[in-house]
Design a protein around this motif. Structure first.
Motif, PDB file in Angstrom:
ATOM      1  N   ARG A  11      47.504  50.364 -37.459  1.00 63.75           N
ATOM      2  CA  ARG A  11      46.460  49.408 -37.059  1.00 63.75           C
ATOM      3  C   ARG A  11      46.699  48.932 -35.625  1.00 63.75           C
ATOM      4  O   ARG A  11      45.793  48.893 -34.802  1.00 63.75           O
ATOM      5  N   ASN A  12      47.946  48.552 -35.332  1.00 57.18           N
ATOM      6  CA  ASN A  12      48.257  48.026 -33.998  1.00 57.18           C
ATOM      7  C   ASN A  12      48.054  49.085 -32.912  1.00 57.18           C
ATOM      8  O   ASN A  12      47.549  48.787 -31.839  1.00 57.18           O
ATOM      9  N   TYR A  13      48.464  50.306 -33.224  1.00 53.89           N
ATOM     10  CA  TYR A  13      48.285  51.372 -32.243  1.00 53.89           C
ATOM     11  C   TYR A  13      46.801  51.601 -31.966  1.00 53.89           C
ATOM     12  O   TYR A  13      46.374  51.665 -30.799  1.00 53.89           O
ATOM     13  N   ASN A  56      47.785  67.496 -37.705  1.00 54.69           N
ATOM     14  CA  ASN A  56      47.782  67.502 -36.239  1.00 54.69           C
ATOM     15  C   ASN A  56      46.338  67.567 -35.765  1.00 54.69           C
ATOM     16  O   ASN A  56      45.654  68.575 -35.970  1.00 54.69           O
ATOM     17  N   VAL A  57      45.867  66.493 -35.186  1.00 50.10           N
ATOM     18  CA  VAL A  57      44.450  66.425 -34.837  1.00 50.10           C
ATOM     19  C   VAL A  57      44.245  65.499 -33.636  1.00 50.10           C
ATOM     20  O   VAL A  57      44.966  64.506 -33.483  1.00 50.10           O
ATOM     21  N   ALA A  58      43.276  65.858 -32.796  1.00 46.62           N
ATOM     22  CA  ALA A  58      42.882  65.035 -31.654  1.00 46.62           C
ATOM     23  C   ALA A  58      44.093  64.556 -30.851  1.00 46.62           C
ATOM     24  O   ALA A  58      44.208  63.372 -30.530  1.00 46.62           O
ATOM     25  N   ALA A  59      45.003  65.482 -30.567  1.00 41.16           N
ATOM     26  CA  ALA A  59      46.203  65.197 -29.759  1.00 41.16           C
ATOM     27  C   ALA A  59      47.124  64.164 -30.416  1.00 41.16           C
ATOM     28  O   ALA A  59      47.862  63.466 -29.721  1.00 41.16           O
ATOM     29  N   HIS A  60      47.070  64.078 -31.745  1.00 43.20           N
ATOM     30  CA  HIS A  60      47.935  63.156 -32.478  1.00 43.20           C
ATOM     31  C   HIS A  60      48.561  63.843 -33.696  1.00 43.20           C
ATOM     32  O   HIS A  60      48.017  64.822 -34.207  1.00 43.20           O
ATOM     33  N   THR A  61      49.692  63.297 -34.119  1.00 44.82           N
ATOM     34  CA  THR A  61      50.286  63.679 -35.397  1.00 44.82           C
ATOM     35  C   THR A  61      50.046  62.523 -36.356  1.00 44.82           C
ATOM     36  O   THR A  61      50.404  61.380 -36.064  1.00 44.82           O
ATOM     37  N   VAL A  62      49.414  62.852 -37.471  1.00 44.99           N
ATOM     38  CA  VAL A  62      49.029  61.832 -38.441  1.00 44.99           C
ATOM     39  C   VAL A  62      49.738  62.110 -39.765  1.00 44.99           C
ATOM     40  O   VAL A  62      49.781  63.254 -40.201  1.00 44.99           O
ATOM     41  N   VAL A  63      50.319  61.086 -40.372  1.00 48.32           N
ATOM     42  CA  VAL A  63      50.892  61.226 -41.710  1.00 48.32           C
ATOM     43  C   VAL A  63      50.121  60.292 -42.633  1.00 48.32           C
ATOM     44  O   VAL A  63      50.018  59.091 -42.345  1.00 48.32           O
ATOM     45  N   TYR A  64      49.567  60.850 -43.697  1.00 46.81           N
ATOM     46  CA  TYR A  64      48.842  59.991 -44.631  1.00 46.81           C
ATOM     47  C   TYR A  64      49.105  60.374 -46.074  1.00 46.81           C
ATOM     48  O   TYR A  64      49.545  61.489 -46.362  1.00 46.81           O
ATOM     49  N   GLU A  65      48.848  59.425 -46.925  1.00 48.11           N
ATOM     50  CA  GLU A  65      49.106  59.588 -48.352  1.00 48.11           C
ATOM     51  C   GLU A  65      47.771  59.565 -49.078  1.00 48.11           C
ATOM     52  O   GLU A  65      46.932  58.703 -48.803  1.00 48.11           O
ATOM     53  N   ARG A  66      47.593  60.506 -49.975  1.00 47.82           N
ATOM     54  CA  ARG A  66      46.348  60.513 -50.771  1.00 47.82           C
ATOM     55  C   ARG A  66      46.647  59.904 -52.138  1.00 47.82           C
ATOM     56  O   ARG A  66      47.498  60.400 -52.869  1.00 47.82           O
ATOM     57  N   ARG A  67      45.979  58.813 -52.440  1.00 49.28           N
ATOM     58  CA  ARG A  67      46.181  58.152 -53.741  1.00 49.28           C
ATOM     59  C   ARG A  67      44.925  58.370 -54.578  1.00 49.28           C
ATOM     60  O   ARG A  67      43.983  57.569 -54.524  1.00 49.28           O
ATOM     61  N   SER A  68      44.958  59.452 -55.302  1.00 48.62           N
ATOM     62  CA  SER A  68      43.754  59.846 -56.046  1.00 48.62           C
ATOM     63  C   SER A  68      43.366  58.813 -57.095  1.00 48.62           C
ATOM     64  O   SER A  68      42.172  58.593 -57.335  1.00 48.62           O
ATOM     65  N   ASP A  69      44.373  58.157 -57.722  1.00 47.45           N
ATOM     66  CA  ASP A  69      44.047  57.171 -58.765  1.00 47.45           C
ATOM     67  C   ASP A  69      43.252  55.994 -58.187  1.00 47.45           C
ATOM     68  O   ASP A  69      42.375  55.439 -58.857  1.00 47.45           O
ATOM     69  N   SER A  72      42.008  56.351 -52.552  1.00 54.28           N
ATOM     70  CA  SER A  72      42.229  55.830 -51.203  1.00 54.28           C
ATOM     71  C   SER A  72      43.146  56.759 -50.404  1.00 54.28           C
ATOM     72  O   SER A  72      43.933  57.524 -50.977  1.00 54.28           O
ATOM     73  N   LEU A  73      43.014  56.661 -49.094  1.00 59.89           N
ATOM     74  CA  LEU A  73      43.868  57.405 -48.167  1.00 59.89           C
ATOM     75  C   LEU A  73      44.610  56.371 -47.331  1.00 59.89           C
ATOM     76  O   LEU A  73      43.971  55.546 -46.658  1.00 59.89           O
ATOM     77  N   PHE A  74      45.942  56.418 -47.388  1.00 56.84           N
ATOM     78  CA  PHE A  74      46.745  55.443 -46.658  1.00 56.84           C
ATOM     79  C   PHE A  74      47.384  56.121 -45.450  1.00 56.84           C
ATOM     80  O   PHE A  74      48.217  57.023 -45.597  1.00 56.84           O
ATOM     81  N   PHE A  75      47.011  55.669 -44.259  1.00 59.80           N
ATOM     82  CA  PHE A  75      47.539  56.268 -43.030  1.00 59.80           C
ATOM     83  C   PHE A  75      48.785  55.496 -42.590  1.00 59.80           C
ATOM     84  O   PHE A  75      48.682  54.358 -42.132  1.00 59.80           O
ATOM     85  N   ALA A  76      49.924  56.140 -42.762  1.00 61.99           N
ATOM     86  CA  ALA A  76      51.199  55.479 -42.492  1.00 61.99           C
ATOM     87  C   ALA A  76      51.641  55.631 -41.044  1.00 61.99           C
ATOM     88  O   ALA A  76      52.211  54.707 -40.461  1.00 61.99           O
ATOM     89  N   VAL A  77      51.402  56.821 -40.473  1.00 62.13           N
ATOM     90  CA  VAL A  77      51.901  57.117 -39.114  1.00 62.13           C
ATOM     91  C   VAL A  77      50.805  57.809 -38.301  1.00 62.13           C
ATOM     92  O   VAL A  77      50.172  58.737 -38.794  1.00 62.13           O
ATOM     93  N   VAL A  78      50.595  57.340 -37.089  1.00 64.61           N
ATOM     94  CA  VAL A  78      49.717  58.034 -36.128  1.00 64.61           C
ATOM     95  C   VAL A  78      50.419  57.973 -34.780  1.00 64.61           C
ATOM     96  O   VAL A  78      50.685  56.880 -34.267  1.00 64.61           O
ATOM     97  N   LYS A  79      50.742  59.142 -34.245  1.00 67.43           N
ATOM     98  CA  LYS A  79      51.474  59.187 -32.973  1.00 67.43           C
ATOM     99  C   LYS A  79      50.852  60.222 -32.044  1.00 67.43           C
ATOM    100  O   LYS A  79      50.460  61.288 -32.509  1.00 67.43           O
ATOM    101  N   PRO A  80      50.813  59.927 -30.760  1.00 71.16           N
ATOM    102  CA  PRO A  80      50.340  60.958 -29.824  1.00 71.16           C
ATOM    103  C   PRO A  80      51.248  62.182 -29.891  1.00 71.16           C
ATOM    104  O   PRO A  80      52.472  62.038 -29.930  1.00 71.16           O
ATOM    105  N   SER A  81      50.667  63.365 -29.945  1.00 68.18           N
ATOM    106  CA  SER A  81      51.464  64.596 -30.090  1.00 68.18           C
ATOM    107  C   SER A  81      52.389  64.833 -28.922  1.00 68.18           C
ATOM    108  O   SER A  81      53.461  65.392 -29.076  1.00 68.18           O
ATOM    109  N   ASN A  82      51.970  64.446 -27.734  1.00 69.11           N
ATOM    110  CA  ASN A  82      52.789  64.734 -26.554  1.00 69.11           C
ATOM    111  C   ASN A  82      53.824  63.646 -26.290  1.00 69.11           C
ATOM    112  O   ASN A  82      54.526  63.682 -25.304  1.00 69.11           O
ATOM    113  N   ASP A  83      53.919  62.693 -27.215  1.00 66.04           N
ATOM    114  CA  ASP A  83      54.877  61.605 -27.045  1.00 66.04           C
ATOM    115  C   ASP A  83      56.277  62.109 -27.406  1.00 66.04           C
ATOM    116  O   ASP A  83      56.483  62.633 -28.485  1.00 66.04           O
TER     117      ASP A  83
END
Lengths: 86, 130
Positions: A11-13, A56-69, A72-83
């Motif tokens: 969220r902060n990023y 890996n999308v839009a110059a970022h690395t994204v880690v997310y969790e799929r909670r089918s029950d 919801s999709l929980f996005f835990a990490v979003v980082k610029p790929s070139n960082d």
């Protein structure tokens, strides 16, 4: 439609770097329309653990969790790929 | 895609750990000491990049490529480990404090407020200039 949630860090990023994060934010949001909660066919992603995905999308690395029950999709990490954070 | 196939063939034809001669390549063995075929997809661009890697003085292109693939795999593992560690840390944090989860609606609202503030600021700046 999937419910989208974020970690405080993500969220902060997305907020602090806005409007530069507009593209990655919209890309993440578009995932809620995917029936299976997975990136569209042809996307660069893999399942790193059960129901946890690295995308890996839009110059970022994204880690997310799929909670089918909770449908919801929980996005835990979003980082610029070139960082050089590793 | 010919170059991609070439590399995959080299991986598949390795002689196995311990039995490989110099330059023949090795590839992984499972618990039963059987060789295991692994899939590594390299694009033409990847190969072109690996050809540019210089390691030592007189290595051939193939040796440079092998070194490049090993480095790439190590970097990939390192990245996976770091991403998992971060995801686990965040999961542990939200389990103890669910308030750390931010909904899409909250972020939408915050960004809309930020955009409004930025617009207001731009208008003010415009007004001062004129």
């Amino acid at each position: 439609m999937w419910k989208i949630e974020y970690s405080k860090e993500v969220r902060n990023y997305l907020y602090d770097s806005y409007p530069y994060t507009e593209t990655i934010w919209q890309t993440i949001k578009a995932l809620r329309h995917q029936i299976d909660g997975l990136p569209p066919p042809g996307s660069d992603y893999y399942e790193i653990e059960t129901e946890r995905f690295v995308w890996n999308v839009a110059a970022h690395t994204v880690v997310y969790e799929r909670r089918s029950d909770e449908h919801s999709l929980f996005f835990a990490v979003v980082k610029p790929s070139n960082d050089d954070w590793l | 895609m010919q170059a991609t196939n070439q590399i995959m063939t080299q991986v598949a034809e390795g002689n196995g750990r311990g039995g490989a001669g110099r330059g023949q390549g090795r590839h992984p063995l499972n618990d039963q000491n059987k060789t295991v075929r692994i899939t590594i997809t390299l694009t033409e661009d990847d190969l072109a990049f690996l050809d540019t890697i210089k390691h030592g003085g007189t290595q051939t292109v193939d040796q440079n490529r092998s070194a490049g693939v090993r480095w790439a795999l190590r970097a990939f593992r390192r990245e996976q480990k770091a991403l998992l560690a971060e995801a686990h840390r965040i999961k542990a944090e939200i389990e103890t404090d669910p308030l750390l989860i931010v909904t899409e609606e909250e972020l939408e609202r915050d960004i809309a407020a930020k955009v409004a503030a930025m617009t207001q600021q731009a208008k003010l700046a415009d007004h001062v200039e004129n």
